[in-house]
Design a protein around this motif. Structure first.
Motif, PDB file in Angstrom:
ATOM      1  N   GLY A 111      22.056  40.732  27.212  1.00 30.33           N
ATOM      2  CA  GLY A 111      22.065  41.944  26.392  1.00 30.33           C
ATOM      3  C   GLY A 111      20.895  42.859  26.713  1.00 30.33           C
ATOM      4  O   GLY A 111      21.051  44.087  26.823  1.00 30.33           O
ATOM      5  N   ALA A 112      19.720  42.272  26.877  1.00 27.28           N
ATOM      6  CA  ALA A 112      18.531  43.068  27.203  1.00 27.28           C
ATOM      7  C   ALA A 112      18.651  43.669  28.604  1.00 27.28           C
ATOM      8  O   ALA A 112      18.232  44.804  28.838  1.00 27.28           O
ATOM      9  N   ALA A 113      19.221  42.906  29.538  1.00 30.78           N
ATOM     10  CA  ALA A 113      19.391  43.411  30.903  1.00 30.78           C
ATOM     11  C   ALA A 113      20.340  44.604  30.926  1.00 30.78           C
ATOM     12  O   ALA A 113      20.105  45.592  31.632  1.00 30.78           O
ATOM     13  N   ILE A 114      21.429  44.518  30.169  1.00 30.17           N
ATOM     14  CA  ILE A 114      22.355  45.658  30.074  1.00 30.17           C
ATOM     15  C   ILE A 114      21.633  46.856  29.481  1.00 30.17           C
ATOM     16  O   ILE A 114      21.793  47.996  29.940  1.00 30.17           O
ATOM     17  N   PRO A 133      14.140  35.313  32.610  1.00 25.18           N
ATOM     18  CA  PRO A 133      13.528  35.529  31.295  1.00 25.18           C
ATOM     19  C   PRO A 133      14.202  36.605  30.463  1.00 25.18           C
ATOM     20  O   PRO A 133      13.985  36.689  29.253  1.00 25.18           O
ATOM     21  N   VAL A 134      15.025  37.438  31.105  1.00 24.35           N
ATOM     22  CA  VAL A 134      15.681  38.546  30.390  1.00 24.35           C
ATOM     23  C   VAL A 134      17.117  38.150  30.064  1.00 24.35           C
ATOM     24  O   VAL A 134      17.911  37.872  30.969  1.00 24.35           O
ATOM     25  N   PRO A 135      17.498  38.087  28.781  1.00 24.79           N
ATOM     26  CA  PRO A 135      18.887  37.759  28.434  1.00 24.79           C
ATOM     27  C   PRO A 135      19.828  38.877  28.829  1.00 24.79           C
ATOM     28  O   PRO A 135      19.406  40.010  29.100  1.00 24.79           O
ATOM     29  N   LEU A 193      20.025  42.041  35.726  1.00 25.89           N
ATOM     30  CA  LEU A 193      21.358  42.042  35.132  1.00 25.89           C
ATOM     31  C   LEU A 193      22.247  40.984  35.772  1.00 25.89           C
ATOM     32  O   LEU A 193      22.927  40.211  35.072  1.00 25.89           O
ATOM     33  N   ILE A 194      22.260  40.933  37.096  1.00 23.23           N
ATOM     34  CA  ILE A 194      23.117  39.976  37.811  1.00 23.23           C
ATOM     35  C   ILE A 194      22.718  38.546  37.475  1.00 23.23           C
ATOM     36  O   ILE A 194      23.572  37.691  37.205  1.00 23.23           O
ATOM     37  N   CYS A 195      21.419  38.270  37.493  1.00 21.54           N
ATOM     38  CA  CYS A 195      20.949  36.910  37.210  1.00 21.54           C
ATOM     39  C   CYS A 195      21.237  36.504  35.774  1.00 21.54           C
ATOM     40  O   CYS A 195      21.613  35.352  35.508  1.00 21.54           O
ATOM     41  N   ALA A 196      21.077  37.438  34.848  1.00 21.15           N
ATOM     42  CA  ALA A 196      21.352  37.124  33.444  1.00 21.15           C
ATOM     43  C   ALA A 196      22.832  36.821  33.234  1.00 21.15           C
ATOM     44  O   ALA A 196      23.192  35.891  32.498  1.00 21.15           O
ATOM     45  N   ALA A 197      23.705  37.602  33.876  1.00 17.93           N
ATOM     46  CA  ALA A 197      25.146  37.369  33.744  1.00 17.93           C
ATOM     47  C   ALA A 197      25.540  36.038  34.381  1.00 17.93           C
ATOM     48  O   ALA A 197      26.343  35.271  33.823  1.00 17.93           O
ATOM     49  N   ALA A 198      24.976  35.753  35.551  1.00 14.61           N
ATOM     50  CA  ALA A 198      25.283  34.491  36.228  1.00 14.61           C
ATOM     51  C   ALA A 198      24.804  33.300  35.406  1.00 14.61           C
ATOM     52  O   ALA A 198      25.507  32.295  35.277  1.00 14.61           O
ATOM     53  N   ARG A 199      23.616  33.418  34.837  1.00 18.97           N
ATOM     54  CA  ARG A 199      23.077  32.316  34.034  1.00 18.97           C
ATOM     55  C   ARG A 199      23.941  32.060  32.807  1.00 18.97           C
ATOM     56  O   ARG A 199      24.172  30.908  32.411  1.00 18.97           O
TER      57      ARG A 199
END
Length: 372
Positions: A226-229, A222-224, A269-275
């Motif tokens: 940019g938001a995760a960073i 659910p976290v994009p 962060l990892i999941c957002a980057a992978a997605r």
């Protein structure tokens, strides 16, 4: 710290790029504490040891993503992991011992042996778990994770999404409870249990495993990105006033909190980057140079503290802000260059050679559920 498995190497290139930034966080942490601070920057990275937590979570994500459904025999998996980490470990330990010899610093043979056997973090004695190469303690944890991974994959791979969600909640709550629950221990013992002991640190790896399985099944975080960073940066900035208020020796200081409470943020962060990679979106983390730096990051992690130690011994600590900046730049350039050379001349060639002579990777029958 761990490395991305050989199978599907750079299939998720942004994760390879993130490895460099996590390693840089650890390097700047050591420079700040062992050499001298750079105003502003050092405060932000004062608890950069949290980068190790990032690697523990990343290890779980990537291994689950890579091996889920692959049905690779356990002995093949373990041999691949040994081939991936041990040659560089051995070289870095030799380098570390040589520097200590030049410094006329006593070296524990027991510590060196325990390090090469990847069991050093199980000892509560600081001279043991940091004795061979101080940065290499995390590989003892990783070795334990690797031993547990086949069983974890067998238990969690076929579960429904709600099992993964409840596991994530349980792991996060357990970390929140363990932190104050162990507050009564003596400072050195508490530090070992929370910061080094493979058994407790495996919670972070497990969080990564369930996240990797969810991603493999198409889960969308659910976290994009940019938001995760932003969350990661905000977390480290929050630690600054906390640091000025609470000494590190106290159990509720940000030292342990920065490593224990950061795991869910790093998982996001990892999941957002992978997605983003899976969706074909550019992240700025998967370009050729970021991939190259990510590949060098494992060797850099193992080498950088030795370079810092040798430089401080030879030149002493700088006494001015400009001198500190020059010192930092020299250590960064030297250690990263050595890491690049080590990657291309030791790490990758040794891994290929060991994999060739190791057990074959014939997939096990689908009906067998105890392997990988």
């Amino acid at each position: 710290m761990t490395a991305i498995p050989g199978i599907g190497r750079d299939r998720l290139p942004s994760l390879t790029g993130l490895r460099f930034w996590a390693a840089l966080l650890v390097v700047l942490y050591h420079l700040s504490r062992q050499v001298g601070g750079v105003p502003g920057l050092s405060e932000a990275v004062w608890y950069g040891r949290s980068g190790v937590t990032f690697f523990f979570v990343l290890s779980g994500v990537v291994l689950a993503w890579t091996y889920d459904g692959a049905r690779v025999p356990t002995k093949v998996f373990l041999w691949r992991r040994l081939a991936r980490i041990w040659p560089m470990l051995a070289v870095s330990v030799a380098f570390s011992v040589a520097v200590w010899a030049v410094m006329d610093h006593p070296v524990s043979l027991k510590a060196v042996t325990a390090t090469l056997l990847l069991v050093h973090a199980w000892s509560p004695e600081p001279v043991i778990f940091t004795g061979g190469n101080p940065a290499a303690w995390s590989l003892s944890d990783e070795a334990f994770f690797y031993l547990c991974f086949p069983s974890l994959l067998a238990v969690f791979a076929g579960r429904r999404a709600r099992i993964w969600a409840w596991t994530t909640i349980t792991v996060t709550c357990t970390a929140l409870l363990l932190w104050p629950a162990l507050s009564g221990l003596e400072t050195t013992t508490r530090s070992w249990v929370l910061d080094y002991l493979p058994l407790t640190r495996s919670l972070q790896f497990l969080l990564g495993v369930v996240a990797g399985l969810a991603l493999k099944r198409g889960w969308r975080p659910p976290v994009p990105l940019g938001a995760a960073i932003g969350l990661v940066i905000a977390w480290h900035l929050i630690l600054i006033p906390w640091h000025h208020t609470v000494p590190d020796a106290l159990w509720y200081s940000p030292y342990t909190a920065s490593q224990w409470l950061s795991a869910p943020i790093f998982a996001a962060l990892i999941c957002a980057a992978a997605r983003a990679d899976l969706d074909g979106r550019r992240t700025g983390l998967g370009g050729p140079w970021m991939i190259r730096l990510g590949h060098w990051s494992f060797a850099w992690y193992l080498i950088h503290e030795i370079v810092i130690r040798a430089a401080v011994y030879h030149w002493g600590k700088p006494t001015s802000a400009s001198g500190t900046l020059v010192f930092w730049a020299g250590v960064l350039a030297t250690s990263l260059t050595l890491a690049a050379l080590a990657y291309h001349n030791v790490e990758r060639p040794a891994e290929r050679r060991l994999r060739r002579i190791g057990p074959s990777a014939r997939p096990i029958p689908a009906s067998v559920t105890t392997g990988m």
